[in-house]
Scaffold this active site. Sequence first.
Site, PDB file in Angstrom:
ATOM      1  N   TYR A   3      73.693 -40.807  14.143  1.00 30.05           N
ATOM      2  CA  TYR A   3      74.869 -41.220  13.138  1.00 30.05           C
ATOM      3  C   TYR A   3      75.870 -40.306  13.072  1.00 30.05           C
ATOM      4  O   TYR A   3      75.551 -39.096  13.085  1.00 30.05           O
ATOM      5  CB  TYR A   3      74.145 -41.398  11.806  1.00 30.05           C
ATOM      6  CG  TYR A   3      75.325 -42.290  11.058  1.00 30.05           C
ATOM      7  CD1 TYR A   3      75.572 -43.306  10.920  1.00 30.05           C
ATOM      8  CD2 TYR A   3      76.417 -41.289  10.279  1.00 30.05           C
ATOM      9  CE1 TYR A   3      76.646 -44.057  10.341  1.00 30.05           C
ATOM     10  CE2 TYR A   3      77.287 -41.809   9.735  1.00 30.05           C
ATOM     11  CZ  TYR A   3      77.567 -43.172   9.520  1.00 30.05           C
ATOM     12  OH  TYR A   3      78.510 -43.722   9.004  1.00 30.05           O
ATOM     13  N   GLN A  19      74.763 -50.126   6.819  1.00 34.34           N
ATOM     14  CA  GLN A  19      74.730 -51.320   8.028  1.00 34.34           C
ATOM     15  C   GLN A  19      74.517 -50.670   9.110  1.00 34.34           C
ATOM     16  O   GLN A  19      73.553 -51.502  10.070  1.00 34.34           O
ATOM     17  CB  GLN A  19      76.057 -52.155   7.976  1.00 34.34           C
ATOM     18  CG  GLN A  19      77.062 -51.562   8.053  1.00 34.34           C
ATOM     19  CD  GLN A  19      78.054 -50.836   6.883  1.00 34.34           C
ATOM     20  OE1 GLN A  19      77.357 -50.867   5.894  1.00 34.34           O
ATOM     21  NE2 GLN A  19      79.319 -50.792   7.055  1.00 34.34           N
ATOM     22  N   ASN A  65      77.602 -39.545   4.381  1.00 35.24           N
ATOM     23  CA  ASN A  65      77.924 -39.629   2.959  1.00 35.24           C
ATOM     24  C   ASN A  65      76.615 -39.994   2.161  1.00 35.24           C
ATOM     25  O   ASN A  65      75.598 -40.247   2.910  1.00 35.24           O
ATOM     26  CB  ASN A  65      79.181 -40.381   2.819  1.00 35.24           C
ATOM     27  CG  ASN A  65      79.159 -41.962   2.955  1.00 35.24           C
ATOM     28  OD1 ASN A  65      78.046 -42.516   3.252  1.00 35.24           O
ATOM     29  ND2 ASN A  65      80.174 -42.465   3.037  1.00 35.24           N
ATOM     30  N   SER A  87      78.296 -32.466   1.917  1.00 33.60           N
ATOM     31  CA  SER A  87      78.096 -31.088   2.128  1.00 33.60           C
ATOM     32  C   SER A  87      77.955 -30.223   1.027  1.00 33.60           C
ATOM     33  O   SER A  87      78.420 -30.390  -0.253  1.00 33.60           O
ATOM     34  CB  SER A  87      79.327 -30.707   2.876  1.00 33.60           C
ATOM     35  OG  SER A  87      79.287 -31.408   4.176  1.00 33.60           O
ATOM     36  N   HIS A 118      85.312 -31.959   2.478  1.00 38.02           N
ATOM     37  CA  HIS A 118      84.611 -32.720   3.265  1.00 38.02           C
ATOM     38  C   HIS A 118      84.286 -34.286   2.359  1.00 38.02           C
ATOM     39  O   HIS A 118      84.343 -35.479   3.012  1.00 38.02           O
ATOM     40  CB  HIS A 118      83.035 -32.586   3.416  1.00 38.02           C
ATOM     41  CG  HIS A 118      82.950 -31.681   4.806  1.00 38.02           C
ATOM     42  ND1 HIS A 118      83.296 -32.137   5.854  1.00 38.02           N
ATOM     43  CD2 HIS A 118      82.467 -30.402   4.722  1.00 38.02           C
ATOM     44  CE1 HIS A 118      82.796 -31.171   6.865  1.00 38.02           C
ATOM     45  NE2 HIS A 118      82.678 -29.991   6.442  1.00 38.02           N
ATOM     46  N   GLU A 143      72.323 -26.381   1.248  1.00 37.25           N
ATOM     47  CA  GLU A 143      72.312 -26.694   2.480  1.00 37.25           C
ATOM     48  C   GLU A 143      72.980 -25.364   3.314  1.00 37.25           C
ATOM     49  O   GLU A 143      72.619 -24.833   4.494  1.00 37.25           O
ATOM     50  CB  GLU A 143      73.593 -27.846   2.931  1.00 37.25           C
ATOM     51  CG  GLU A 143      73.735 -28.018   4.279  1.00 37.25           C
ATOM     52  CD  GLU A 143      74.985 -28.963   4.703  1.00 37.25           C
ATOM     53  OE1 GLU A 143      75.746 -29.371   3.687  1.00 37.25           O
ATOM     54  OE2 GLU A 143      75.161 -29.505   5.970  1.00 37.25           O
ATOM     55  N   GLU A 172      29.148 -38.106   5.237  1.00 33.46           N
ATOM     56  CA  GLU A 172      30.079 -39.335   4.766  1.00 33.46           C
ATOM     57  C   GLU A 172      29.630 -40.715   4.658  1.00 33.46           C
ATOM     58  O   GLU A 172      30.173 -41.416   4.480  1.00 33.46           O
ATOM     59  CB  GLU A 172      31.383 -38.891   5.651  1.00 33.46           C
ATOM     60  CG  GLU A 172      32.273 -37.877   5.482  1.00 33.46           C
ATOM     61  CD  GLU A 172      33.411 -37.661   6.454  1.00 33.46           C
ATOM     62  OE1 GLU A 172      33.669 -38.521   7.245  1.00 33.46           O
ATOM     63  OE2 GLU A 172      34.055 -36.679   6.217  1.00 33.46           O
ATOM     64  N   HIS A 219      29.452 -43.307  13.442  1.00 33.06           N
ATOM     65  CA  HIS A 219      30.080 -41.939  13.883  1.00 33.06           C
ATOM     66  C   HIS A 219      29.000 -41.094  14.126  1.00 33.06           C
ATOM     67  O   HIS A 219      29.008 -40.606  15.185  1.00 33.06           O
ATOM     68  CB  HIS A 219      30.796 -41.193  12.767  1.00 33.06           C
ATOM     69  CG  HIS A 219      32.331 -41.736  12.246  1.00 33.06           C
ATOM     70  ND1 HIS A 219      32.338 -42.924  11.931  1.00 33.06           N
ATOM     71  CD2 HIS A 219      33.389 -41.329  12.239  1.00 33.06           C
ATOM     72  CE1 HIS A 219      33.354 -43.319  11.511  1.00 33.06           C
ATOM     73  NE2 HIS A 219      34.317 -42.074  11.839  1.00 33.06           N
TER      74      HIS A 219
HETATM   75  N1  LIG Z   1      74.775 -32.295   5.581  1.00 34.67           N
HETATM   76  C1  LIG Z   1      75.473 -32.305   6.694  1.00 34.67           C
HETATM   77  O1  LIG Z   1      74.577 -31.931   7.985  1.00 34.67           O
HETATM   78  C2  LIG Z   1      76.636 -32.992   7.013  1.00 34.67           C
HETATM   79  C3  LIG Z   1      77.298 -32.539   8.227  1.00 34.67           C
HETATM   80  C4  LIG Z   1      78.655 -33.324   8.271  1.00 34.67           C
HETATM   81  C5  LIG Z   1      79.138 -34.143   7.437  1.00 34.67           C
HETATM   82  N2  LIG Z   1      78.326 -34.083   6.365  1.00 34.67           N
HETATM   83  C6  LIG Z   1      78.796 -35.217   5.297  1.00 34.67           C
HETATM   84  O2  LIG Z   1      78.980 -36.364   5.994  1.00 34.67           O
HETATM   85  C7  LIG Z   1      79.739 -37.355   5.115  1.00 34.67           C
HETATM   86  C8  LIG Z   1      81.139 -37.869   5.733  1.00 34.67           C
HETATM   87  O3  LIG Z   1      81.271 -39.016   4.853  1.00 34.67           O
HETATM   88  P1  LIG Z   1      82.424 -40.084   5.378  1.00 34.67           P
HETATM   89  O4  LIG Z   1      82.642 -40.917   4.161  1.00 34.67           O
HETATM   90  O5  LIG Z   1      83.677 -39.342   5.914  1.00 34.67           O
HETATM   91  O6  LIG Z   1      81.710 -40.691   6.565  1.00 34.67           O
HETATM   92  P2  LIG Z   1      80.463 -41.629   6.749  1.00 34.67           P
HETATM   93  O7  LIG Z   1      80.529 -42.075   8.022  1.00 34.67           O
HETATM   94  O8  LIG Z   1      79.374 -41.014   6.439  1.00 34.67           O
HETATM   95  O9  LIG Z   1      80.513 -42.910   5.604  1.00 34.67           O
HETATM   96  C9  LIG Z   1      81.417 -43.931   5.896  1.00 34.67           C
HETATM   97  C10 LIG Z   1      80.753 -45.022   5.584  1.00 34.67           C
HETATM   98  O10 LIG Z   1      80.427 -45.146   4.262  1.00 34.67           O
HETATM   99  C11 LIG Z   1      80.321 -46.612   3.994  1.00 34.67           C
HETATM  100  N3  LIG Z   1      80.758 -46.839   2.488  1.00 34.67           N
HETATM  101  C12 LIG Z   1      81.730 -46.189   2.036  1.00 34.67           C
HETATM  102  N4  LIG Z   1      81.968 -46.718   0.819  1.00 34.67           N
HETATM  103  C13 LIG Z   1      80.941 -47.461   0.453  1.00 34.67           C
HETATM  104  C14 LIG Z   1      80.841 -48.348  -0.584  1.00 34.67           C
HETATM  105  N5  LIG Z   1      81.348 -48.422  -1.593  1.00 34.67           N
HETATM  106  N6  LIG Z   1      79.640 -49.272  -0.496  1.00 34.67           N
HETATM  107  C15 LIG Z   1      78.894 -49.256   0.675  1.00 34.67           C
HETATM  108  N7  LIG Z   1      79.315 -48.587   1.736  1.00 34.67           N
HETATM  109  C16 LIG Z   1      80.075 -47.664   1.777  1.00 34.67           C
HETATM  110  C17 LIG Z   1      81.020 -47.550   5.144  1.00 34.67           C
HETATM  111  O11 LIG Z   1      80.071 -48.365   5.777  1.00 34.67           O
HETATM  112  C18 LIG Z   1      81.486 -46.467   5.679  1.00 34.67           C
HETATM  113  O12 LIG Z   1      81.488 -47.081   7.083  1.00 34.67           O
HETATM  114  C19 LIG Z   1      80.347 -36.333   4.127  1.00 34.67           C
HETATM  115  O13 LIG Z   1      79.724 -36.372   2.933  1.00 34.67           O
HETATM  116  C20 LIG Z   1      80.178 -34.888   4.564  1.00 34.67           C
HETATM  117  O14 LIG Z   1      80.087 -33.975   3.503  1.00 34.67           O
HETATM  118  C21 LIG Z   1      77.262 -33.808   6.008  1.00 34.67           C
HETATM  119  N1  LIG Z   2      79.961 -28.544   7.017  1.00 43.96           N
HETATM  120  C1  LIG Z   2      79.372 -29.795   8.040  1.00 43.96           C
HETATM  121  C2  LIG Z   2      77.968 -29.748   7.262  1.00 43.96           C
HETATM  122  O1  LIG Z   2      77.765 -30.014   5.874  1.00 43.96           O
HETATM  123  C3  LIG Z   2      79.624 -30.076   9.188  1.00 43.96           C
HETATM  124  C4  LIG Z   2      81.084 -30.019   9.683  1.00 43.96           C
HETATM  125  C5  LIG Z   2      81.466 -30.578  10.660  1.00 43.96           C
HETATM  126  N2  LIG Z   2      82.765 -30.250  10.854  1.00 43.96           N
HETATM  127  C6  LIG Z   2      82.907 -29.539   9.877  1.00 43.96           C
HETATM  128  N3  LIG Z   2      82.093 -29.263   9.282  1.00 43.96           N
HETATM  129 ZN   LIG Z   3      82.283 -28.483   7.298  1.00 46.21          ZN
END
Ligand SMILES: NC(=O)c1ccc[n+]([C@@H]2O[C@H](COP(=O)([O-])OP(=O)(O)OC[C@H]3O[C@@H](n4cnc5c(N)ncnc54)[C@H](O)[C@@H]3O)[C@@H](O)[C@H]2O)c1
Ligand SMILES: N[C@H](CO)Cc1c[nH]c[nH+]1
Ligand SMILES: [Zn+2]
Length: 428
Positions: free
Chosen positions: A129, A190, A213, A236, A261, A326, A414, A419
């Site tokens: 993903y 989805q 997210n 994040s 983010h 994290e 047992e 066995h």
């Molecule tokens: N923990 C980690 O390792 C790490 C690393 C990189 C990024 N991140 C996180 O990834 C996330 C990226 O988020 P993003 O939103 O840019 O992209 P994303 O791809 O995670 O989410 C987008 C998708 O969310 C869904 N969505 C949005 N609103 C919705 C709703 N109301 N109902 C149902 N589905 C819904 C949609 O299907 C959309 O395609 C951020 O939270 C960022 O902090 C985490």
């Molecule tokens: N900080 C994110 C992980 O929480 C990863 C990322 C990708 N690009 C920028 N930042």
């Molecule tokens: Zn980052």
Amino acid sequence: MRHLNSMDSDFSADFSALLQGRSNDERSVAEPVRAILSDVKERGDVAVCEYTERFDRLALTPEALRIDAETIKAEAARVPAELMDALKVAARRIEAFHEAQKPTDLDFTDSENVRLGMRWTALDAVGLYVPGGKAAYPSSVLMNALPARVAGVKRLAMCVPTPDGVLNPLVLAAAQLCGVEEIYRIGGAQAVGAMAYGTQSIAPVDRIVGPGNAFVAEAKRQVFGQVGIDSIAGPSEVVVVADGQNDPRLAAVDLLAQAEHDEQAQAILITTDAVFGDAVIAAVAKELETLPRAAIASRSWDDHGAVIVVRDLDEAAELVNRLAPEHLEVLLDEPRGFSAQVRHAGAIFLGRYCPEAVGDYVGGPNHVLPTSRTARFASGLSVFDFIKRTTMIETNADGLGRIGPAGVALAHAEGLDAHALSLSLRLK
Ligand SMILES: NC(=O)c1ccc[n+]([C@@H]2O[C@H](COP(=O)([O-])OP(=O)(O)OC[C@H]3O[C@@H](n4cnc5c(N)ncnc54)[C@H](O)[C@@H]3O)[C@@H](O)[C@H]2O)c1
Ligand SMILES: N[C@H](CO)Cc1c[nH]c[nH+]1
Ligand SMILES: [Zn+2]
């Protein structure tokens, strides 16, 4: 933003509220995600297309879910050479770090003449993903795909949302660089459902990895069991531990680097110096005046940010362990001593010249990391997420003669007589 001081009488309650803070957000997506997953399981491609239209404003037919090879090639070719070079620097470092993680098999014969082994085998099919809702993440393509490649996974299927149908050339170039050819322009719950259950046009995978997210993180949690997952790598987080010897602006941008983010991201400063804490708060406000993603970052800072003033670094370490963030940045002269006290953090960044953004792109270790305090029991993405263990036991009459009688006794204890017979009939 919460401003806490460990010397205040209500600190304990305030800190507990901070720990609980985002769980309501997380709970609120559980039901919508459940509904999307069950719909995708039932109706497959048609449901995936409908949700993609609703959430990403992209009308698709099932045939168009997959991005075709010509499009990938043409989009990737649009990436400027210097950006391609930067991608290759990151890829080289990420690949080298993950190559170094590869474990060796076990194979030995013990003193009772029993040959024992443990063999690592790569998974057959993995879903990657790559987030793409509010920003595009070519770096996450590298972080997902390179460890999988190093591990030897045969099939890599990648999902990335393309809001309004806009493809990101660097994301596709990163995929091309890693040899990922099966790419679907879908995201959210989805996409996770499609990879977990399979649809008419997307074959199911064995494990789903990657960040996203709150919807993506919850969907991964819900499909666990149907498929494996890496960890809950959701919105994040960063905890910055800093003394008063730092430039407040640097601490401020490090906090904002996570806040930008997502509105649900969380950035926390823990400091031994109250005056420095106030200076960082002021610096955050100033940076927010010009930051392009200020709308997202200020929402995250207002709703989930915190500045915590502590008596000393021992107390700071204790709070870090309770937060299990994290990312942990240690902006101190002697960061190793402090980090030795930290048991729970996805990744630690040591020293005043090692901001978390190093790890996002070019450090080498993975940036897909556990959030929501799951670093208490989970780790960042690694080669180990793409391989699994099989143990082996081989023995003969001599070896069985030595260890079998104890097995017979335990089987009788047992009440499992077949066995016991299975062992005893082979004993001389
Ligand atoms: N923990 C980690 O390792 C790490 C690393 C990189 C990024 N991140 C996180 O990834 C996330 C990226 O988020 P993003 O939103 O840019 O992209 P994303 O791809 O995670 O989410 C987008 C998708 O969310 C869904 N969505 C949005 N609103 C919705 C709703 N109301 N109902 C149902 N589905 C819904 C949609 O299907 C959309 O395609 C951020 O939270 C960022 O902090 C985490
Ligand atoms: N900080 C994110 C992980 O929480 C990863 C990322 C990708 N690009 C920028 N930042
Ligand atoms: Zn980052």
